[in-house]
Scaffold this motif. Structure first.
Motif, PDB file in Angstrom:
ATOM      1  N   SER A 187       0.726  -1.271   0.131  1.00  0.00           N
ATOM      2  CA  SER A 187      -0.120  -0.117   0.070  1.00  0.00           C
ATOM      3  C   SER A 187       0.851   1.436  -0.104  1.00  0.00           C
ATOM      4  O   SER A 187       0.262   2.396  -0.368  1.00  0.00           O
ATOM      5  CB  SER A 187      -0.881   0.032   1.248  1.00  0.00           C
ATOM      6  OG  SER A 187      -0.164  -0.048   2.445  1.00  0.00           O
TER       7      SER A 187
ATOM      8  N   ARG B  40      -3.158  -3.871   4.799  1.00  0.00           N
ATOM      9  CA  ARG B  40      -4.417  -3.543   5.664  1.00  0.00           C
ATOM     10  C   ARG B  40      -5.268  -2.391   5.016  1.00  0.00           C
ATOM     11  O   ARG B  40      -6.352  -2.620   5.363  1.00  0.00           O
ATOM     12  CB  ARG B  40      -4.006  -3.281   7.045  1.00  0.00           C
ATOM     13  CG  ARG B  40      -3.338  -4.443   8.030  1.00  0.00           C
ATOM     14  CD  ARG B  40      -2.627  -3.912   9.260  1.00  0.00           C
ATOM     15  NE  ARG B  40      -1.686  -2.803   8.860  1.00  0.00           N
ATOM     16  CZ  ARG B  40      -1.149  -2.056   9.951  1.00  0.00           C
ATOM     17  NH1 ARG B  40      -1.411  -2.455  11.078  1.00  0.00           N
ATOM     18  NH2 ARG B  40      -0.437  -1.208   9.443  1.00  0.00           N
TER      19      ARG B  40
ATOM     20  N   TYR C  65      13.173  -4.184  16.774  1.00  0.00           N
ATOM     21  CA  TYR C  65      13.443  -4.127  15.182  1.00  0.00           C
ATOM     22  C   TYR C  65      14.854  -4.664  14.604  1.00  0.00           C
ATOM     23  O   TYR C  65      14.572  -5.556  13.800  1.00  0.00           O
ATOM     24  CB  TYR C  65      13.233  -2.601  14.895  1.00  0.00           C
ATOM     25  CG  TYR C  65      13.270  -2.218  13.486  1.00  0.00           C
ATOM     26  CD1 TYR C  65      12.280  -2.619  12.545  1.00  0.00           C
ATOM     27  CD2 TYR C  65      14.478  -1.845  12.770  1.00  0.00           C
ATOM     28  CE1 TYR C  65      12.069  -2.169  11.355  1.00  0.00           C
ATOM     29  CE2 TYR C  65      14.589  -1.399  11.503  1.00  0.00           C
ATOM     30  CZ  TYR C  65      13.162  -1.680  10.610  1.00  0.00           C
ATOM     31  OH  TYR C  65      13.335  -1.511   9.392  1.00  0.00           O
TER      32      TYR C  65
ATOM     33  N   THR D 161       9.927   7.102   3.543  1.00  0.00           N
ATOM     34  CA  THR D 161       8.413   6.254   3.210  1.00  0.00           C
ATOM     35  C   THR D 161       7.883   6.869   4.484  1.00  0.00           C
ATOM     36  O   THR D 161       8.223   7.994   5.263  1.00  0.00           O
ATOM     37  CB  THR D 161       8.676   4.937   3.425  1.00  0.00           C
ATOM     38  OG1 THR D 161       9.195   4.518   4.578  1.00  0.00           O
ATOM     39  CG2 THR D 161       9.671   4.477   2.255  1.00  0.00           C
TER      40      THR D 161
HETATM   41  P1  NDP Z   1       5.866   2.037   4.839  1.00  0.00           P
HETATM   42  O1  NDP Z   1       5.520   2.572   6.274  1.00  0.00           O
HETATM   43  O2  NDP Z   1       5.738   3.269   3.781  1.00  0.00           O
HETATM   44  O3  NDP Z   1       5.267   0.950   4.389  1.00  0.00           O
HETATM   45  C1  NDP Z   1       5.044  -0.222   5.221  1.00  0.00           C
HETATM   46  C2  NDP Z   1       4.163  -1.097   4.480  1.00  0.00           C
HETATM   47  O4  NDP Z   1       3.907  -2.322   5.382  1.00  0.00           O
HETATM   48  C3  NDP Z   1       2.741  -0.634   4.236  1.00  0.00           C
HETATM   49  O5  NDP Z   1       2.253  -1.174   3.034  1.00  0.00           O
HETATM   50  C4  NDP Z   1       1.800  -1.108   5.426  1.00  0.00           C
HETATM   51  O6  NDP Z   1       0.522  -1.411   4.924  1.00  0.00           O
HETATM   52  C5  NDP Z   1       2.401  -2.480   5.607  1.00  0.00           C
HETATM   53  N1  NDP Z   1       2.182  -3.025   6.879  1.00  0.00           N
HETATM   54  C6  NDP Z   1       2.814  -2.567   7.967  1.00  0.00           C
HETATM   55  N2  NDP Z   1       2.076  -3.385   9.164  1.00  0.00           N
HETATM   56  C7  NDP Z   1       1.296  -4.094   8.593  1.00  0.00           C
HETATM   57  C8  NDP Z   1       0.563  -4.953   9.149  1.00  0.00           C
HETATM   58  N3  NDP Z   1       0.465  -5.408  10.450  1.00  0.00           N
HETATM   59  N4  NDP Z   1       0.092  -6.117   8.147  1.00  0.00           N
HETATM   60  C9  NDP Z   1       0.112  -5.850   7.197  1.00  0.00           C
HETATM   61  N5  NDP Z   1       1.016  -5.049   6.402  1.00  0.00           N
HETATM   62  C10 NDP Z   1       1.369  -4.133   7.096  1.00  0.00           C
HETATM   63  O7  NDP Z   1       7.320   1.727   5.236  1.00  0.00           O
HETATM   64  P2  NDP Z   1       8.504   1.232   3.892  1.00  0.00           P
HETATM   65  O8  NDP Z   1       8.099   1.122   2.754  1.00  0.00           O
HETATM   66  O9  NDP Z   1       9.706   2.169   4.561  1.00  0.00           O
HETATM   67  O10 NDP Z   1       8.708  -0.194   4.904  1.00  0.00           O
HETATM   68  C11 NDP Z   1       8.847  -1.159   4.153  1.00  0.00           C
HETATM   69  C12 NDP Z   1       9.715  -2.449   4.697  1.00  0.00           C
HETATM   70  O11 NDP Z   1      11.100  -1.744   4.645  1.00  0.00           O
HETATM   71  C13 NDP Z   1       9.720  -2.753   6.167  1.00  0.00           C
HETATM   72  O12 NDP Z   1       9.762  -4.032   6.445  1.00  0.00           O
HETATM   73  C14 NDP Z   1      10.744  -1.773   6.901  1.00  0.00           C
HETATM   74  O13 NDP Z   1      11.113  -2.202   7.909  1.00  0.00           O
HETATM   75  C15 NDP Z   1      11.832  -1.948   5.696  1.00  0.00           C
HETATM   76  N6  NDP Z   1      12.817  -0.850   5.743  1.00  0.00           N
HETATM   77  C16 NDP Z   1      12.475   0.661   5.690  1.00  0.00           C
HETATM   78  C17 NDP Z   1      13.399   1.707   5.826  1.00  0.00           C
HETATM   79  C18 NDP Z   1      13.163   3.196   5.594  1.00  0.00           C
HETATM   80  O14 NDP Z   1      13.980   3.850   6.200  1.00  0.00           O
HETATM   81  N7  NDP Z   1      12.007   3.353   5.158  1.00  0.00           N
HETATM   82  C19 NDP Z   1      15.139   1.210   6.121  1.00  0.00           C
HETATM   83  C20 NDP Z   1      15.220  -0.265   6.155  1.00  0.00           C
HETATM   84  C21 NDP Z   1      14.265  -1.129   6.053  1.00  0.00           C
HETATM   85  P3  NDP Z   1      -0.735  -0.968   5.726  1.00  0.00           P
HETATM   86  O15 NDP Z   1      -0.744   0.063   6.856  1.00  0.00           O
HETATM   87  O16 NDP Z   1      -1.898  -0.625   4.666  1.00  0.00           O
HETATM   88  O17 NDP Z   1      -1.281  -2.431   6.535  1.00  0.00           O
END
Ligand code: NDP
Length: 253
Positions: A12, A35, A148, A183
């Motif tokens: 999403s 979600r 984390y 993000t």
């Molecule tokens: P965003 O918050 O933009 O995206 C997170 C995504 O995960 C959303 O689509 C959200 O969808 C989904 N999500 C979160 N919780 C749940 C849940 N309980 N069930 C289903 N879906 C869930 O963050 P990022 O794109 O940055 O994160 C993506 C990945 O990248 C993560 O694993 C993060 O740990 C990793 N990461 C990010 C970094 C950064 O600096 N941004 C650095 C290193 C790693 P919804 O809320 O609609 O459920």
């Protein structure tokens, strides 16, 4: 052209949304998991531009039920992107047992459960690609984000090992470990101050994360770190000076 099928968790927003868009543009139909239904529906509309059909799957991946929903949906996928996640700022002892279980399911054990269920099916078809989104937190200490860092290290270690195990099966696995990516994740975790405190050269784009993972798959790399800065810095992350700098700029309040 026969389109292949990819499932992306956390489609999403952020990295997952970018990955889903990349795969749709590369000839995949998409199963988009998260979600927030409205955001997944808007993604599905956007991906029509690439001729992709998108199935929206709502699942809370911090629960066993959500993980099972994904396992059922992913049975015949060619490409799996295990990306959904949140970050959490908390001192030791501040997380309830229930929160801890949810966080571990979302970031660690649920990811492995999905791999354990789906990868053997890919092996029997002698083809499949899996990308696991870990973090640079797997390589450096993260005060006030220990849970984390621990979860991201768990999936990194798992993915790195199965990458080796699966060589010559036709199934490729790559763990991508981004540093800071702009993000929604920091704002959602109450860490908005980091978007100002962390210098601009330490941020990588969602594009760069996708590119790096794709290169990793192509070159059969088990673990990749997007962005020149992080690739250069990774071997030095054990040095005291590097740790001090990291702790200062990434301090959780
Ligand atoms: P965003 O918050 O933009 O995206 C997170 C995504 O995960 C959303 O689509 C959200 O969808 C989904 N999500 C979160 N919780 C749940 C849940 N309980 N069930 C289903 N879906 C869930 O963050 P990022 O794109 O940055 O994160 C993506 C990945 O990248 C993560 O694993 C993060 O740990 C990793 N990461 C990010 C970094 C950064 O600096 N941004 C650095 C290193 C790693 P919804 O809320 O609609 O459920």
């Amino acid at each position: 052209m026969i389109r292949k099928l990819a499932l992306v968790t956390g489609a999403s927003s952020g990295i997952g949304r970018k990955y889903a868009t990349f795969l749709a543009n590369s000839g995949y139909d998409i199963i988009a998991v998260a979600r927030r239904e409205n955001l997944l529906e808007s993604l599905a509309t956007e991906l029509k531009e690439f001729g992709a059909q998108t199935k929206v799957v709502l699942a809370d991946l911090s629960t066993d039920v959500g993980v099972q929903i994904v396992i059922d949906a992913a049975k015949d996928v060619d490409f799996l992107v295990l990306n959904a996640g949140i970050t959490r700022a908390a001192r030791v002892g501040e997380t309830s047992a229930e929160e801890l279980k949810g966080l571990n399911t979302l970031l660690a054990t649920g990811v492995v459960e999905i791999c354990e269920a789906i990868i053997p099916r890919m092996v029997s078809r002698k083809t499949g690609d899996v990308v696991i989104v870990s973090s640079i937190a797997a390589f450096i200490s993260m005060p006030k984000s220990a849970l984390y860092a621990a979860a991201k290290t768990y999936v990194m270690a798992y993915g790195r090992s199965i990458n080796t195990e699966l060589r010559r099966t036709g199934v490729r696995v790559c763990v991508v470990c981004p540093g800071y990516v702009r993000t929604e994740i920091h704002k959602n975790a109450g860490l908005d101050h980091l978007t100002k405190r962390v210098p601009s050269w330490m941020w990588v784009s969602t594009d760069s994360v996708v590119r790096s993972a794709q290169n990793g798959l192509k070159r059969n790399k088990s673990v990749v770190v997007p962005g020149l800065v992080y690739r250069f810095a990774r071997p030095f992350m054990k040095l005291t000076i590097a740790r001090k700098f990291w702790r200062r700029v990434t301090r959780r309040n």
